[in-house]
Design a protein around this motif. Structure first.
Motif, PDB file in Angstrom:
ATOM      1  N   ARG A  57       0.822  -1.206   0.000  1.00 23.17           N
ATOM      2  CA  ARG A  57       0.000   0.000   0.000  1.00 23.17           C
ATOM      3  C   ARG A  57       0.859   1.260   0.000  1.00 23.17           C
ATOM      4  NH1 ARG A  57       0.406  -1.424   5.294  1.00 23.17           N
ATOM      5  NH2 ARG A  57       0.057   0.211   6.854  1.00 23.17           N
ATOM      6  N   PHE A  58       2.150   1.124   0.304  1.00 23.65           N
ATOM      7  CA  PHE A  58       3.062   2.269   0.243  1.00 23.65           C
ATOM      8  C   PHE A  58       3.686   2.426  -1.138  1.00 23.65           C
ATOM      9  CE2 PHE A  58       2.871   1.202   4.728  1.00 23.65           C
ATOM     10  CZ  PHE A  58       2.602   2.439   5.274  1.00 23.65           C
ATOM     11  N   ARG A  59       3.352   1.499  -2.045  1.00 27.76           N
ATOM     12  CA  ARG A  59       3.889   1.565  -3.416  1.00 27.76           C
ATOM     13  C   ARG A  59       2.761   1.503  -4.439  1.00 27.76           C
ATOM     14  NH1 ARG A  59       8.263  -2.208  -1.449  1.00 27.76           N
ATOM     15  NH2 ARG A  59       9.958  -0.786  -0.925  1.00 27.76           N
ATOM     16  N   GLY A  60       1.651   2.124  -4.101  1.00 31.41           N
ATOM     17  CA  GLY A  60       0.569   2.271  -5.069  1.00 31.41           C
ATOM     18  C   GLY A  60      -0.567   1.261  -4.983  1.00 31.41           C
ATOM     19  N   ALA A  61      -0.417   0.181  -4.260  1.00 37.06           N
ATOM     20  CA  ALA A  61      -1.500  -0.800  -4.136  1.00 37.06           C
ATOM     21  C   ALA A  61      -2.529  -0.301  -3.119  1.00 37.06           C
ATOM     22  CB  ALA A  61      -0.943  -2.154  -3.706  1.00 37.06           C
ATOM     23  N   LYS A  62      -3.754  -0.766  -3.251  1.00 37.83           N
ATOM     24  CA  LYS A  62      -4.796  -0.383  -2.292  1.00 37.83           C
ATOM     25  C   LYS A  62      -4.568  -1.034  -0.937  1.00 37.83           C
ATOM     26  CE  LYS A  62      -8.395   0.571  -5.615  1.00 37.83           C
ATOM     27  NZ  LYS A  62      -9.749   0.279  -6.056  1.00 37.83           N
ATOM     28  N   ALA A  63      -3.903  -2.183  -0.948  1.00 39.32           N
ATOM     29  CA  ALA A  63      -3.639  -2.933   0.287  1.00 39.32           C
ATOM     30  C   ALA A  63      -2.328  -3.684   0.135  1.00 39.32           C
ATOM     31  CB  ALA A  63      -4.781  -3.922   0.558  1.00 39.32           C
ATOM     32  N   CYS A  64      -1.755  -4.067   1.269  1.00 42.10           N
ATOM     33  CA  CYS A  64      -0.586  -4.946   1.224  1.00 42.10           C
ATOM     34  C   CYS A  64      -1.088  -6.371   1.022  1.00 42.10           C
ATOM     35  CB  CYS A  64       0.201  -4.865   2.529  1.00 42.10           C
ATOM     36  SG  CYS A  64       1.128  -3.326   2.704  1.00 42.10           S
ATOM     37  N   GLU A  65      -0.388  -7.133   0.205  1.00 44.82           N
ATOM     38  CA  GLU A  65      -0.739  -8.530  -0.005  1.00 44.82           C
ATOM     39  C   GLU A  65       0.494  -9.390   0.215  1.00 44.82           C
ATOM     40  OE1 GLU A  65      -2.784  -9.405  -3.640  1.00 44.82           O
ATOM     41  OE2 GLU A  65      -4.379  -7.957  -3.203  1.00 44.82           O
ATOM     42  N   PHE A  66       0.233 -10.582   0.735  1.00 36.96           N
ATOM     43  CA  PHE A  66       1.283 -11.524   1.059  1.00 36.96           C
ATOM     44  C   PHE A  66       0.918 -12.883   0.476  1.00 36.96           C
ATOM     45  CE2 PHE A  66       0.686  -8.327   4.271  1.00 36.96           C
ATOM     46  CZ  PHE A  66       1.963  -7.834   4.483  1.00 36.96           C
ATOM     47  N   ASP A  67       1.890 -13.524  -0.130  1.00 38.53           N
ATOM     48  CA  ASP A  67       1.733 -14.875  -0.647  1.00 38.53           C
ATOM     49  C   ASP A  67       2.318 -15.806   0.412  1.00 38.53           C
ATOM     50  OD1 ASP A  67       1.330 -17.092  -2.299  1.00 38.53           O
ATOM     51  OD2 ASP A  67       3.234 -16.802  -3.335  1.00 38.53           O
ATOM     52  N   VAL A  68       1.469 -16.580   1.067  1.00 37.03           N
ATOM     53  CA  VAL A  68       1.888 -17.460   2.150  1.00 37.03           C
ATOM     54  C   VAL A  68       1.728 -18.891   1.688  1.00 37.03           C
ATOM     55  CG1 VAL A  68       1.522 -18.088   4.567  1.00 37.03           C
ATOM     56  CG2 VAL A  68       1.079 -15.739   3.815  1.00 37.03           C
ATOM     57  N   SER A  69       2.809 -19.672   1.797  1.00 36.26           N
ATOM     58  CA  SER A  69       2.734 -21.071   1.376  1.00 36.26           C
ATOM     59  C   SER A  69       3.637 -21.923   2.242  1.00 36.26           C
ATOM     60  CB  SER A  69       3.135 -21.204  -0.097  1.00 36.26           C
ATOM     61  OG  SER A  69       4.481 -20.796  -0.287  1.00 36.26           O
ATOM     62  N   TRP A  70       3.385 -23.221   2.214  1.00 39.34           N
ATOM     63  CA  TRP A  70       4.199 -24.175   2.960  1.00 39.34           C
ATOM     64  C   TRP A  70       4.139 -25.527   2.287  1.00 39.34           C
ATOM     65  CZ3 TRP A  70      -0.435 -22.192   4.325  1.00 39.34           C
ATOM     66  CH2 TRP A  70      -1.481 -23.074   4.582  1.00 39.34           C
ATOM     67  N   GLY A  71       5.122 -26.374   2.579  1.00 40.17           N
ATOM     68  CA  GLY A  71       5.209 -27.704   1.966  1.00 40.17           C
ATOM     69  C   GLY A  71       4.513 -28.767   2.748  1.00 40.17           C
TER      70      GLY A  71
END
Length: 190
Positions: free
Chosen positions: A176-190
């Motif tokens: 959101r500090f670089r133009g996005a409306k919200a911060c997004e995170f890609d969370v994954s695990w094995g």
């Protein structure tokens, strides 16, 4: 005005004291007004609320003072806060749940640290979620860019590690500090 929980602020202060001593804490508190410095320099109540602007100023000052301006120097701080909280507050949750179950509770976990903004998770595929943080970009209203780009991913990765998930990772993909409306995170695990 928005707030950060005392367990996060106290964990930050404990890290600074352990790594840089009392003189380092004094130098770190120079970023604050005398009243704020006295507040942080005293006893920080884990369940109390403190101004988020204070948190943001201390984070930025730490990077300048001890980290050469590199955001990644916040990683060990976020890890220390996560470790302390995961052992103290989340023991039962960690024993009874899977990473997916915990991610679905992102909103309530977020509220344990900040009283501004919302966090929600949605499943993209088995063992992969998108976590979205909507919060103010104003420094006295929401957590700053270092908390989002470094702190949240470290916390998520520590959480997955405590739950026994292999190859857990959290990437900050939109900000959101670089133009996005919200911060997004890609969370994954094995």
């Amino acid at each position: 005005m928005s707030n950060v929980k005392g367990n996060a602020l106290g964990g930050f202060k404990n890290f600074v004291a352990a790594q840089h001593g009392a003189a380092g804490v004094e130098r770190w508190l120079e970023a604050l007004s005398p009243q704020e410095a006295a507040q942080v320099g005293g006893i920080i109540l884990p369940h109390g609320w403190y101004p988020v602007g204070l948190w943001n100023r201390l984070t930025d000052h730490y990077l300048t003072l001890f980290g050469g301006g590199h955001p990644q120097c916040f990683r060990p701080i976020a890890a220390a806060i996560a470790e302390e909280d995961l052992q103290r507050f989340f023991t039962v949750l960690l024993k009874a749940a899977s990473p997916a179950t915990v991610l679905r509770r992102s909103a309530s976990l977020w509220e344990r640290y900040f009283d501004e903004g919302t966090m929600e998770a949605s499943e993209v595929a088995p063992r992969r979620y998108t976590v979205r943080l909507t919060a103010s970009r104003l420094p006295d209203r929401g957590p700053g860019p270092i908390t989002c780009s470094v702190g949240i991913p470290v916390w998520q990765e520590r959480l997955m590690s405590h739950m026994g998930a292999r190859e857990g990772r959290c990437l900050h993909t939109r900000c959101r500090f670089r133009g996005a409306k919200a911060c997004e995170f890609d969370v994954s695990w094995g």
